[in-house]
Design a protein around this motif. Structure first.
Motif, PDB file in Angstrom:
ATOM      1  N   ASP A 170       6.721   4.893   2.138  1.00 22.02           N
ATOM      2  CA  ASP A 170       5.564   4.577   2.978  1.00 22.02           C
ATOM      3  C   ASP A 170       5.923   3.688   4.162  1.00 22.02           C
ATOM      4  N   ARG A 175      -4.488   5.314  -8.919  1.00 17.17           N
ATOM      5  CA  ARG A 175      -4.540   4.558  -7.656  1.00 17.17           C
ATOM      6  C   ARG A 175      -3.499   3.464  -7.542  1.00 17.17           C
ATOM      7  N   SER A 176      -2.831   3.084  -8.657  1.00 17.63           N
ATOM      8  CA  SER A 176      -1.903   1.959  -8.587  1.00 17.63           C
ATOM      9  C   SER A 176      -0.881   1.984  -9.710  1.00 17.63           C
ATOM     10  N   GLY A 231       0.809  -1.207   0.000  1.00 14.91           N
ATOM     11  CA  GLY A 231       0.000   0.000   0.000  1.00 14.91           C
ATOM     12  C   GLY A 231       0.841   1.255   0.000  1.00 14.91           C
ATOM     13  N   THR A 232       0.239   2.312  -0.515  1.00 11.55           N
ATOM     14  CA  THR A 232       0.859   3.638  -0.492  1.00 11.55           C
ATOM     15  C   THR A 232      -0.203   4.680  -0.192  1.00 11.55           C
ATOM     16  N   ASN A 233       0.238   5.771   0.423  1.00  9.69           N
ATOM     17  CA  ASN A 233      -0.646   6.904   0.671  1.00  9.69           C
ATOM     18  C   ASN A 233      -0.424   8.022  -0.333  1.00  9.69           C
ATOM     19  N   ASP A 234       0.584   7.868  -1.190  1.00  7.29           N
ATOM     20  CA  ASP A 234       0.915   8.889  -2.182  1.00  7.29           C
ATOM     21  C   ASP A 234       1.462   8.174  -3.418  1.00  7.29           C
ATOM     22  N   ILE A 235       0.600   7.886  -4.367  1.00  4.87           N
ATOM     23  CA  ILE A 235       0.994   7.088  -5.532  1.00  4.87           C
ATOM     24  C   ILE A 235       2.090   7.780  -6.343  1.00  4.87           C
ATOM     25  N   PRO A 288      -5.930   4.729   5.463  1.00  4.95           N
ATOM     26  CA  PRO A 288      -4.507   4.921   5.167  1.00  4.95           C
ATOM     27  C   PRO A 288      -3.756   3.595   5.027  1.00  4.95           C
ATOM     28  N   ALA A 289      -2.805   3.580   4.121  1.00  2.00           N
ATOM     29  CA  ALA A 289      -1.918   2.418   3.972  1.00  2.00           C
ATOM     30  C   ALA A 289      -0.962   2.404   5.152  1.00  2.00           C
ATOM     31  N   GLU A 336      -0.318   0.314  -4.496  1.00  5.48           N
ATOM     32  CA  GLU A 336      -1.695   0.760  -4.669  1.00  5.48           C
ATOM     33  C   GLU A 336      -2.212   1.454  -3.421  1.00  5.48           C
ATOM     34  N   THR A 337      -3.149   2.364  -3.633  1.00  7.23           N
ATOM     35  CA  THR A 337      -3.841   2.959  -2.499  1.00  7.23           C
ATOM     36  C   THR A 337      -4.865   1.934  -2.022  1.00  7.23           C
TER      37      THR A 337
END
Length: 125
Positions: free
Chosen positions: A113, A36-37, A8-12, A57-58, A50-51
């Motif tokens: 992240d 988103r990914s 996961g990410t919070n900022d792609i 939040p990731a 991906e978010t």
């Protein structure tokens, strides 16, 4: 057998900057992306950022890490330098890890992240 892995990410955008640079050095490229990914691989997807689909939040997993295989020690060294130059932080510099194997040469970083990423080779070169 593992087909692919996602983190996961919070900022792609920030994550793409990091992973485009470090995975490109390992021979992986972006196969598809959206706002988103992003999916990386060679001929099929091996790794994705991906978010989270639930909108929360990731978060990174404590004790979890993903290891990518490198073609040699110079590739491990290059990955480490590139990761630090693109927003990663040190989690273990390149070097031999004889506690794993006599030829185990790896480096560890945290992505922007907080996901722990390793690159390793068992080559003596």
């Amino acid at each position: 057998m593992i087909d692919h892995i996602s983190v996961g990410t919070n900022d792609i955008g920030r994550a793409r900057t990091f992973y485009d640079a470090v995975l490109g050095g390992l021979g992986l490229r972006v196969l598809s992306s959206s706002e988103r990914s992003a999916d990386y691989g060679v001929s099929s997807i091996l790794f994705s950022i991906e978010t989270p689909h639930d909108g929360k939040p990731a978060t990174s997993g404590n004790g979890t890490h993903i290891a990518f295989s490198a073609g040699g020690r110079a590739m491990v060294d290059g990955f480490y330098r590139t990761a630090l130059a693109h927003g990663g932080t040190d989690a273990g510099p390149p070097g031999l890890r004889p506690e794993y194997d006599a030829h185990y040469y790896g480096a560890f970083v945290f992505d922007p992240d907080g996901n722990k990423i390793e690159v390793v080779t068992r080559s003596s070169k």
